[in-house]
Design an enzyme around this catalytic site. Structure first.
Site, PDB file in Angstrom:
ATOM      1  N   GLN A 262      50.797  52.698  40.637  1.00 48.04           N
ATOM      2  CA  GLN A 262      50.589  52.035  41.921  1.00 48.04           C
ATOM      3  C   GLN A 262      51.882  51.922  42.713  1.00 48.04           C
ATOM      4  O   GLN A 262      51.892  52.033  43.940  1.00 48.04           O
ATOM      5  CB  GLN A 262      49.965  50.649  41.710  1.00 48.04           C
ATOM      6  CG  GLN A 262      48.549  50.695  41.164  1.00 48.04           C
ATOM      7  CD  GLN A 262      47.628  51.563  42.011  1.00 48.04           C
ATOM      8  OE1 GLN A 262      47.366  51.255  43.169  1.00 48.04           O
ATOM      9  NE2 GLN A 262      47.127  52.652  41.442  1.00 48.04           N
ATOM     10  N   HIS A 265      52.833  54.674  45.321  1.00 49.30           N
ATOM     11  CA  HIS A 265      52.256  54.775  46.656  1.00 49.30           C
ATOM     12  C   HIS A 265      53.263  54.488  47.764  1.00 49.30           C
ATOM     13  O   HIS A 265      53.315  55.184  48.777  1.00 49.30           O
ATOM     14  CB  HIS A 265      51.094  53.786  46.800  1.00 49.30           C
ATOM     15  CG  HIS A 265      49.788  54.310  46.292  1.00 49.30           C
ATOM     16  ND1 HIS A 265      48.995  55.183  47.002  1.00 49.30           N
ATOM     17  CD2 HIS A 265      49.127  54.079  45.130  1.00 49.30           C
ATOM     18  CE1 HIS A 265      47.913  55.463  46.314  1.00 49.30           C
ATOM     19  NE2 HIS A 265      47.962  54.806  45.171  1.00 49.30           N
ATOM     20  N   GLU A 331      43.641  43.775  44.632  1.00 49.84           N
ATOM     21  CA  GLU A 331      42.889  44.964  45.043  1.00 49.84           C
ATOM     22  C   GLU A 331      42.327  45.658  43.806  1.00 49.84           C
ATOM     23  O   GLU A 331      41.138  45.964  43.724  1.00 49.84           O
ATOM     24  CB  GLU A 331      43.819  45.912  45.806  1.00 49.84           C
ATOM     25  CG  GLU A 331      43.165  47.222  46.206  1.00 49.84           C
ATOM     26  CD  GLU A 331      44.165  48.228  46.761  1.00 49.84           C
ATOM     27  OE1 GLU A 331      43.718  49.185  47.415  1.00 49.84           O
ATOM     28  OE2 GLU A 331      45.385  48.083  46.526  1.00 49.84           O
ATOM     29  N   HIS A 332      43.200  45.920  42.838  1.00 51.35           N
ATOM     30  CA  HIS A 332      42.807  46.523  41.566  1.00 51.35           C
ATOM     31  C   HIS A 332      43.164  45.548  40.443  1.00 51.35           C
ATOM     32  O   HIS A 332      44.317  45.121  40.348  1.00 51.35           O
ATOM     33  CB  HIS A 332      43.562  47.827  41.294  1.00 51.35           C
ATOM     34  CG  HIS A 332      43.476  48.833  42.395  1.00 51.35           C
ATOM     35  ND1 HIS A 332      44.492  49.007  43.327  1.00 51.35           N
ATOM     36  CD2 HIS A 332      42.510  49.715  42.724  1.00 51.35           C
ATOM     37  CE1 HIS A 332      44.153  49.971  44.169  1.00 51.35           C
ATOM     38  NE2 HIS A 332      42.954  50.416  43.833  1.00 51.35           N
ATOM     39  N   ASP A 365      40.596  55.792  41.617  1.00 52.74           N
ATOM     40  CA  ASP A 365      41.112  56.455  42.814  1.00 52.74           C
ATOM     41  C   ASP A 365      40.408  57.782  43.061  1.00 52.74           C
ATOM     42  O   ASP A 365      40.320  58.242  44.200  1.00 52.74           O
ATOM     43  CB  ASP A 365      42.614  56.705  42.680  1.00 52.74           C
ATOM     44  CG  ASP A 365      43.442  55.444  42.838  1.00 52.74           C
ATOM     45  OD1 ASP A 365      42.920  54.467  43.401  1.00 52.74           O
ATOM     46  OD2 ASP A 365      44.602  55.436  42.388  1.00 52.74           O
ATOM     47  N   HIS A 424      10.576  25.153  73.754  1.00 50.30           N
ATOM     48  CA  HIS A 424      10.398  25.918  72.522  1.00 50.30           C
ATOM     49  C   HIS A 424       8.985  25.693  71.969  1.00 50.30           C
ATOM     50  O   HIS A 424       8.308  26.631  71.565  1.00 50.30           O
ATOM     51  CB  HIS A 424      11.425  25.478  71.471  1.00 50.30           C
ATOM     52  CG  HIS A 424      12.787  26.074  71.668  1.00 50.30           C
ATOM     53  ND1 HIS A 424      13.516  25.903  72.821  1.00 50.30           N
ATOM     54  CD2 HIS A 424      13.562  26.844  70.842  1.00 50.30           C
ATOM     55  CE1 HIS A 424      14.676  26.531  72.704  1.00 50.30           C
ATOM     56  NE2 HIS A 424      14.726  27.115  71.505  1.00 50.30           N
TER      57      HIS A 424
END
Length: 437
Positions: A262, A265, A331-332, A365, A424
């Protein structure tokens, strides 16, 4: 990687939210920078896009809309093994995405009274694919297949023009577009692409969309914030993050490899280990140092692992590890422990969860069949990842006949009177006035 030692401390949820590591990002400053770019595209359309392409991408005079023949022809240059892998990704993702489309359901409340629940796709979607440090054909596929599975009838893709490729998007982006059947592709990048999707660009035949999705840098995320409300967005995606819950039974080499993957990235990527074993943490550190030095993007990895967003967090037990993870909202999330299911039962907040030593995030991924477009920056505490559901709107279709309406008339009149809205009630009573069949 720095160490955060939480052992021997009874921490409240608020304290955990303050203590978990985060990247230092100034979203407000990014919004201030991109708002004029978005407004310029809304006002000047193609002229603004060409000016931005020259300034940010170093490209001019290119076709903003990619010719259909260029998309189809791109596959000729795709290595066969890559084309086969992308094809497998498409097939697995279509199966995984299909499970996210709810079946229509009918609720019958009484004779002649029913509510039909349907899930209606939006009409048009704009998909963004970044073109910075790497090309992401997998992200194109993740977005496109989810939308197609939902039944979206009109999709457009935008990705930055590349000076090295004659003003076309990166070839890998075009490979993915060809494989999933996207024919409307634009060589437009950054905030300008998001603005073009939101407002349309008549000069190049780009019609406005209903929803914008896809990853990007902080400026793409900021542009999404600017146009949100004009169109729907998937999320203001930030840099990637992984949190691993592991105990002494885990393989330190596996955990180290996943933390490094990770960090590869981006310099702001977050890699976090939460463990109840100081000895295991030390072994992971050794494996990280050895592995990070030998990877291709060693400098980038080193920066990410040394940043404030990455850390080893020591806790007293795995129940506390789960509390830390829930506060972080990764996220993960990976779980590698002697009893993965017991830890999983304590987990509430995560974009996607990878259970066991042979389920690395990199599988998600690419080929797990799950979607890798996931909430970042703690937003997994209240948001979900991208999927077919992103493009679907639940709609309730109500159908009552005369008898079913008559059955609830008195109670409806009582509620209308209580709320001071007599018209109504009168709208119901009018249907039973004298002379009405």
């Amino acid at each position: 990687m720095r160490t955060i030692d939480l052992r021997g401390r009874e921490l409240t949820r608020a304290e955990l939210l303050r203590l978990v590591p985060r990247a230092a990002l100034d979203a407000g400053a990014a919004v201030a920078r991109v708002r004029p770019l978005v407004e310029d595209v809304a006002a000047r359309g193609e002229a603004a896009l060409r000016a931005q392409a020259e300034e940010f991408d170093g490209v001019s005079g290119h076709a903003l809309r990619v010719p259909a023949e260029a998309i189809a022809a791109s596959l000729a240059a795709c290595p066969p093994e890559v084309e086969a892998a992308l094809g497998e990704l498409v097939a697995r993702l279509r199966r995984g995405s299909a499970a996210q489309v709810p079946a229509e359901r009918v609720t019958r409340l009484a004779d002649g009274a029913e509510i039909r629940q349907r899930w209606q796709p939006v009409s048009r979607v704009g998909l963004y694919a970044p073109g910075g440090k790497a090309a992401y054909p997998s992200s194109v596929i993740m977005n496109a297949v989810a939308a197609q599975t939902a039944g979206v009838p009109s999709l457009a893709l935008a990705s930055p023009a590349q000076a090295d490729h004659g003003g076309l998007p990166h070839p890998a982006v075009l490979w993915a577009a060809a494989l999933v059947g996207l024919e409307e592709v634009y060589a437009i990048g950054g905030a300008g692409a998001i603005a073009a999707f939101a407002h349309g660009v008549p000069g190049i035949g780009l019609e406005p969309v209903d929803v914008v999705t896809g990853p990007g840098n902080v400026f793409v995320a900021a542009a999404k914030r600017v146009v949100s409300g004009t169109v729907g967005i998937d999320a203001e995606a930030g840099t990637t993050e992984i949190l691993v819950i592991a105990d002494a039974s885990a393989d330190p080499g596996f955990v180290a490899a996943d933390l490094i993957s990770q960090a590869e990235h981006d310099e702001a990527a977050a890699s976090v280990l939460v463990t109840d074993s100081a000895d295991f943490a030390a072994r992971v550190r050794e494996a990280v140092e050895a592995g990070a030095a030998g990877t291709r993007h060693a400098e980038r990895v080193a920066t990410a692992l040394a940043g404030p967003q990455s850390a080893v967090i020591l806790v007293d037990d795995l129940a506390t590890a789960a509390r830390v993870s829930n506060a972080y909202g990764p996220e993960h999330l990976e779980i590698q422990t002697a009893d993965d299911d017991s830890v999983l039962a304590l987990v509430e907040n995560a974009g996607a969860i990878f259970v066991g030593g042979y389920t690395p995030v990199s599988l998600g991924d690419y080929l797990a069949g799950s979607n890798h477009v996931l909430p970042t920056g703690g937003t997994a505490r209240f948001a979900s990842g991208l999927g077919a559901h992103t493009f679907l709107r639940p709609q309730q279709i109500v159908s009552y006949d005369r008898g079913a309406l008559a059955e609830v008339e008195d109670r409806l009149l009582a509620l209308a009177d209580a709320e001071g809205l007599p018209a109504h009630g009168e709208a119901v009573s009018a249907r039973f006035a004298e002379g009405r069949a």
